[in-house]
Design an enzyme around this catalytic site. Structure first.
Site, PDB file in Angstrom:
ATOM      1  N   ASP A 170       0.832  -1.195   0.000  1.00  0.00           N
ATOM      2  CA  ASP A 170       0.000   0.000   0.000  1.00  0.00           C
ATOM      3  C   ASP A 170       0.876   1.257   0.000  1.00  0.00           C
ATOM      4  OD1 ASP A 170      -2.135   1.758   0.300  1.00  0.00           O
ATOM      5  OD2 ASP A 170      -3.087   0.588   1.869  1.00  0.00           O
ATOM      6  N   ASP A 171       0.632   2.139  -0.950  1.00  0.00           N
ATOM      7  CA  ASP A 171       1.351   3.432  -1.017  1.00  0.00           C
ATOM      8  C   ASP A 171       2.861   3.269  -1.131  1.00  0.00           C
ATOM      9  OD1 ASP A 171      -1.147   4.530  -0.752  1.00  0.00           O
ATOM     10  OD2 ASP A 171      -0.744   5.608   1.108  1.00  0.00           O
ATOM     11  N   CYS A 188      -6.711   3.842  -3.485  1.00  0.00           N
ATOM     12  CA  CYS A 188      -6.904   2.499  -2.927  1.00  0.00           C
ATOM     13  C   CYS A 188      -8.004   1.659  -3.560  1.00  0.00           C
ATOM     14  CB  CYS A 188      -7.151   2.609  -1.433  1.00  0.00           C
ATOM     15  SG  CYS A 188      -5.793   3.359  -0.512  1.00  0.00           S
ATOM     16  N   ARG A 220      -7.637  -1.716  -6.216  1.00  0.00           N
ATOM     17  CA  ARG A 220      -7.930  -3.067  -5.740  1.00  0.00           C
ATOM     18  C   ARG A 220      -9.079  -3.700  -6.525  1.00  0.00           C
ATOM     19  NH1 ARG A 220      -5.298  -3.136  -0.557  1.00  0.00           N
ATOM     20  NH2 ARG A 220      -4.129  -1.176  -0.594  1.00  0.00           N
ATOM     21  N   LYS A 280      -5.974  -5.640   4.074  1.00  0.00           N
ATOM     22  CA  LYS A 280      -6.913  -4.552   3.775  1.00  0.00           C
ATOM     23  C   LYS A 280      -7.836  -4.933   2.613  1.00  0.00           C
ATOM     24  CE  LYS A 280      -6.645   0.137   1.816  1.00  0.00           C
ATOM     25  NZ  LYS A 280      -5.731   1.270   1.606  1.00  0.00           N
ATOM     26  N   HIS A 321     -11.207  -2.815   1.551  1.00  0.00           N
ATOM     27  CA  HIS A 321     -11.568  -1.501   0.997  1.00  0.00           C
ATOM     28  C   HIS A 321     -12.399  -1.596  -0.289  1.00  0.00           C
ATOM     29  CE1 HIS A 321     -10.136   2.949   1.359  1.00  0.00           C
ATOM     30  NE2 HIS A 321     -11.456   2.787   1.465  1.00  0.00           N
ATOM     31  N   SER A 377      -8.687   1.304   4.873  1.00  0.00           N
ATOM     32  CA  SER A 377      -7.351   1.758   5.264  1.00  0.00           C
ATOM     33  C   SER A 377      -7.258   1.920   6.777  1.00  0.00           C
ATOM     34  CB  SER A 377      -7.019   3.092   4.589  1.00  0.00           C
ATOM     35  OG  SER A 377      -7.000   2.957   3.190  1.00  0.00           O
ATOM     36  N   HIS A 396       1.238   2.392   3.953  1.00  0.00           N
ATOM     37  CA  HIS A 396       0.244   3.423   4.240  1.00  0.00           C
ATOM     38  C   HIS A 396       0.426   3.906   5.683  1.00  0.00           C
ATOM     39  CE1 HIS A 396      -3.681   5.385   4.426  1.00  0.00           C
ATOM     40  NE2 HIS A 396      -3.964   5.007   3.190  1.00  0.00           N
ATOM     41  N   ASP A 421      -0.141  -0.845  -4.885  1.00  0.00           N
ATOM     42  CA  ASP A 421      -1.491  -0.433  -5.288  1.00  0.00           C
ATOM     43  C   ASP A 421      -1.507   0.954  -5.909  1.00  0.00           C
ATOM     44  OD1 ASP A 421      -1.156   1.117  -2.949  1.00  0.00           O
ATOM     45  OD2 ASP A 421      -3.279   0.958  -2.411  1.00  0.00           O
ATOM     46  N   ASN A 422      -0.527   1.783  -5.584  1.00  0.00           N
ATOM     47  CA  ASN A 422      -0.368   3.109  -6.186  1.00  0.00           C
ATOM     48  C   ASN A 422       0.921   3.699  -5.627  1.00  0.00           C
ATOM     49  OD1 ASN A 422      -3.104   3.653  -4.135  1.00  0.00           O
ATOM     50  ND2 ASN A 422      -1.164   4.593  -3.573  1.00  0.00           N
ATOM     51  N   LYS A 424       0.782   9.766  -5.541  1.00  0.00           N
ATOM     52  CA  LYS A 424      -0.543   9.183  -5.306  1.00  0.00           C
ATOM     53  C   LYS A 424      -1.655  10.168  -5.655  1.00  0.00           C
ATOM     54  CE  LYS A 424      -3.328   7.279  -1.492  1.00  0.00           C
ATOM     55  NZ  LYS A 424      -3.309   6.781  -0.108  1.00  0.00           N
TER      56      LYS A 424
END
Length: 537
Positions: A37-38, A77, A81, A130, A132, A155, A244, A294-295, A325
């Site tokens: 994540d991130d 996010c 996903r 996660k 989301h 998140s 994240h 994811d990004n 992001k």
């Protein structure tokens, strides 16, 4: 045309058998998809020499294939996903921006997930981490193809905890008394604690962030062992909390020089290393492990955000705002990606094929010998020839949807065509200095040649011969993409909100707490088996 000779038919059959060998010779392979994540492209030492905290990931790169032109399907996010699990952009699957704590809906129920396809093909399936993509009613992962779920519904900054970790601005721990819960803090969730689910039940609220990574590793290892013992192939989707915010790690020694972010990156790396070790001991040679982000990094978090590497979006930075992001600049969607499958995926290989997280769905479906869901179109493609080193050709055209920084969420106003990147809309997300780049619309589009300008600093001169040569192909690709989406079977997500949809273990307790201090939470963190506290249906 004459009838082919028996020898020609035999040769053709041999070639076709070889092309299908990864599935036929080994049976249905196991799949582990790890989504960070991130995470920044430069957060892997294999990508960026300044990064020293990822020895296990670097080992994974050395023993497998590293993809340097790999992209998330969105720069935030939920849409990213949703695209991984459907192989379709948000413009098709309906998920164009993030779901909330109070969201009633989620990934539309008429969208078929990767887990549903693989379970139908005989796989044991698990989602850990996660989600989301909707937690209320049948949007919960237990109803989306996963036999087992353990994780958080969104998140981990979207609920308070007693171990709030590191964030900018810092957020307070969960309140114990009603008056404290009413103290509002910008960007902080103070009224409802972050829940931890096991299947449909909330087993801890608030989550202990300090032990969450270890819990994920433990549950992932347990699932791999049980699935392997059952003799069935398995699909594990492990969606990490890292990187994240808040970062829930103990402060590193000052002498280490790593800082909080470096310590958290090391923790993520060790977690991935453990999963690889368990996978190797329970099916090495028949398990594909695919790691991706994811990004890009959340730049407004300053020193708690990741490294972009060379993808700095210089044109945008000159005008204010972040190019990471939530944006369609390379730093927003170009992410680290590795694939590891001993004996099948070449080691020590770097692929420059243009790939996307969208490709995970059709590739795994093909390797499992299953069929894609009918009556819809896919943005991802089967890239198994790239995985196995037979080809280094990916997408010719890749679409980048708006993800919050500028333009309407989910609309396609940036695209990649070979080495060219075109923008019909630009904008910057909030940067560390608080600046936000204004949305600008471009007609004709800005076009960058990424082969020469990876920093996206200087767009081609519209009067240049190169611009005039590539513009018709860009315009045609953009128009064809919009037409293809408009004529597809498109879903619409329900983004309505209702406080009753909030996951809450005990509404009679402040912040929906499940337990008194030092009881259930401590028992769970020490691995004691307990019955779940509350079912969420």
């Amino acid at each position: 045309m004459g009838t082919p000779s028996p020898r020609a038919v035999l040769v053709l059959a041999t070639v076709l058998a070889g092309l299908s060998a990864p599935r036929a010779a080994y049976g249905q392979p196991n799949f582990i998809v790890i989504l960070a994540d991130d995470v920044g492209w430069g957060d892997l030492g294999a990508n960026w020499a300044e990064t020293k905290e990822t020895p296990h990931l670097d080992e994974l790169a050395a023993e497998g294939t590293r993809f340097v032109d790999f992209h998330s399907a969105a720069s935030t996010c939920s849409p990213s996903r949703a695209s991984l699990l459907t192989g379709r952009l948000g413009a098709r699957n309906g998920v164009t921006h993030n779901f909330a704590v109070t969201s009633v809906g989620g990934l539309p129920l008429n969208e078929t997930t990767l887990a549903e396809v693989l379970r139908e093909a005989g796989y044991s399936t698990a989602a850990i981490g996660k989600w989301h993509l909707g937690h209320h009613g049948r949007h919960h992962p237990s109803f989306r193809g996963f036999d087992y779920y353990f994780g958080i519904p969104y998140s981990h900054d979207m609920g308070c905890t007693d171990t709030p970790g590191y964030n900018l601005p810092p957020c307070p721990p969960c309140p114990w008394h009603g008056a404290a819960a009413r103290v509002a803090r910008k960007d902080c969730y103070t009224e409802v604690a972050l829940p931890l689910f096991e299947n449909l039940a909330i087993v801890q609220q608030p989550v202990n962030l300090s032990s969450l990574a270890a819990r994920y590793a433990e549950e992932a290892a347990r699932f791999i062992r049980r699935a392997s013992d059952s003799g069935r192939p398995f699909f594990l989707y492990l969606a990490l909390a890292h990187m994240h915010v808040p970062l829930g790690v103990p402060p590193p020694p000052p002498a280490s020089g790593r800082g909080i972010y470096g310590a958290s990156l090391s923790e993520m790396d060790a977690l991935v290393g453990r999963i690889k070790q368990v996978a190797d001991s329970h099916g090495k040679g028949n398990t594909l492990l695919w790691f991706a982000g994811d990004n890009g990094p959340w730049a407004q978090k300053c020193e708690l955000a990741g490294r972009l590497g060379p993808f700095v979006g210089a044109w945008q930075r000159q005008r204010g705002g972040s190019s990471a992001k939530q944006t369609t600049w390379e730093g927003g969607h170009r992410v680290p990606a590795l694939a590891y499958w001993p004996g099948r995926i070449p080691a020590k290989r770097t692929s420059r094929a243009l790939l996307s997280v969208l490709d995970v769905f059709p590739t795994l479906v093909a390797l499992a010998g299953a069929a894609l869901p009918p009556n819809r179109r896919f943005d991802g493609v089967d890239v198994s020839p790239v995985l196995f080193g037979w080809s280094d050709v990916g997408h010719k055209v890749l679409l980048h949807p708006n993800s919050g920084a500028a333009g309407k969420d989910g609309e396609i106003e940036a695209l990649r065509l070979a080495q060219y990147k075109a923008f019909y809309t630009t904008g910057g997300a909030m940067a560390c200095d608080g600046s936000i780049g204004p949305a600008e619309h471009h007609q004709p589009p800005l076009i960058f040649n990424l082969d020469r300008d990876i920093q996206e600093q200087e767009p081609l001169d519209v009067a240049s011969r190169e611009y005039q040569a590539v513009l018709p192909a860009v315009s045609r690709a953009h128009a064809q993409a919009l037409e293809d989406i408009a004529t597809d079977n498109v879903s619409v997500a329900d983004y309505s909100k209702d406080p009753a949809a909030t996951p809450c273990c005990n509404a009679q307790h402040v912040a929906c707490r499940c337990q008194a201090p030092g009881t259930l939470a401590a028992a769970l963190d020490h691995g004691t088996e307990r019955r779940a506290m509350r079912l969420c249906l």
